[in-house]
Design a protein around this motif. Sequence first.
Motif, PDB file in Angstrom:
ATOM      1  N   ILE A 108     109.720 -51.768  35.054  1.00  0.00           N
ATOM      2  CA  ILE A 108     108.308 -51.474  34.754  1.00  0.00           C
ATOM      3  C   ILE A 108     107.518 -52.774  34.592  1.00  0.00           C
ATOM      4  O   ILE A 108     106.393 -52.890  35.075  1.00  0.00           O
ATOM      5  CB  ILE A 108     108.194 -50.571  33.507  1.00  0.00           C
ATOM      6  CG1 ILE A 108     108.703 -49.178  33.865  1.00  0.00           C
ATOM      7  CG2 ILE A 108     106.755 -50.497  33.000  1.00  0.00           C
ATOM      8  CD1 ILE A 108     108.760 -48.213  32.743  1.00  0.00           C
ATOM      9  N   ILE A 109     108.134 -53.756  33.924  1.00  0.00           N
ATOM     10  CA  ILE A 109     107.445 -55.047  33.743  1.00  0.00           C
ATOM     11  C   ILE A 109     107.166 -55.691  35.103  1.00  0.00           C
ATOM     12  O   ILE A 109     106.065 -56.164  35.374  1.00  0.00           O
ATOM     13  CB  ILE A 109     108.283 -55.998  32.845  1.00  0.00           C
ATOM     14  CG1 ILE A 109     108.289 -55.470  31.401  1.00  0.00           C
ATOM     15  CG2 ILE A 109     107.737 -57.417  32.885  1.00  0.00           C
ATOM     16  CD1 ILE A 109     109.228 -56.196  30.471  1.00  0.00           C
ATOM     17  N   VAL A 110     108.187 -55.660  35.976  1.00  0.00           N
ATOM     18  CA  VAL A 110     108.032 -56.253  37.319  1.00  0.00           C
ATOM     19  C   VAL A 110     106.944 -55.508  38.094  1.00  0.00           C
ATOM     20  O   VAL A 110     106.095 -56.115  38.739  1.00  0.00           O
ATOM     21  CB  VAL A 110     109.389 -56.216  38.073  1.00  0.00           C
ATOM     22  CG1 VAL A 110     109.196 -56.537  39.550  1.00  0.00           C
ATOM     23  CG2 VAL A 110     110.367 -57.201  37.443  1.00  0.00           C
ATOM     24  N   ARG A 111     106.947 -54.181  37.992  1.00  0.00           N
ATOM     25  CA  ARG A 111     105.953 -53.371  38.703  1.00  0.00           C
ATOM     26  C   ARG A 111     104.540 -53.684  38.191  1.00  0.00           C
ATOM     27  O   ARG A 111     103.596 -53.810  38.955  1.00  0.00           O
ATOM     28  CB  ARG A 111     106.261 -51.886  38.491  1.00  0.00           C
ATOM     29  CG  ARG A 111     105.698 -50.985  39.585  1.00  0.00           C
ATOM     30  CD  ARG A 111     105.968 -49.540  39.288  1.00  0.00           C
ATOM     31  NE  ARG A 111     107.369 -49.265  39.012  1.00  0.00           N
ATOM     32  CZ  ARG A 111     107.779 -48.217  38.294  1.00  0.00           C
ATOM     33  NH1 ARG A 111     106.929 -47.372  37.794  1.00  0.00           N
ATOM     34  NH2 ARG A 111     109.068 -48.011  38.090  1.00  0.00           N
TER      35      ARG A 111
END
Length: 224
Positions: free
Chosen positions: A217-220
Amino acid sequence: MVAPHAVYVKNRNWVDYSPSVAVSWAMKYICKVKKDCSDRLHSTSWLTATSYSIKVIYQNLCDQIPKVNWHYFVWNRYTLPKNRVTIWLALHDRLKTKERLHRYGVTMDETCALCGHDTETSAHLFFKCHFSKECCSMVLAWLGFISSRNNLFTLLKWIHRYCKNSFTMKVVYAAVASTVYQIRKARNLAIWEQFVPSIACTVKTIQVTVKHRVMSIIVRNKGY
Ligand SMILES: [Zn+2]
């Protein structure tokens, strides 16, 4: 040609309409929805409004539904969707434990499949059983928490009060949901495969799953 029973006209207003028996089932259904909306809103003003918003109508309809105090425990984007379903059922005490199945007359055996000692209620399976107690305390310790709460709802409420940081709170919710899911999975393995995974292996799976979900989620969000 404009049909005499049209329910939607050029100026985008709904017209008052009662379908005749000859119209299609789709048209009858649209008229039924229109009537249901008017009944629930106690008004027909939305039919003649100059602008129409599905969002506004939906919000007006939802206002009549009482808000629940567990939604942020379940509808958390850091929690895997399959874990959300399990924790939602667990919060409502609707998971099919042996004790519940025994009450329905489905099974004669009420004994916990993980420890083989006590009756398999939700309270026992997720908090009182040696297996789940260890898993839960190890996962919380991994996140820097110590809690002796022995009920899912009170544990989540405690986390809600204790965590000042929104991100941390959501990660802990995700970890608790994953723990409930993995305990449930271990219980199913014990019943259907006659195999109980080790506590260390279960905790490792929870840690890897939560880490992977949070990182993805952080990467997205950062658009990498
Ligand atoms: Zn047990």
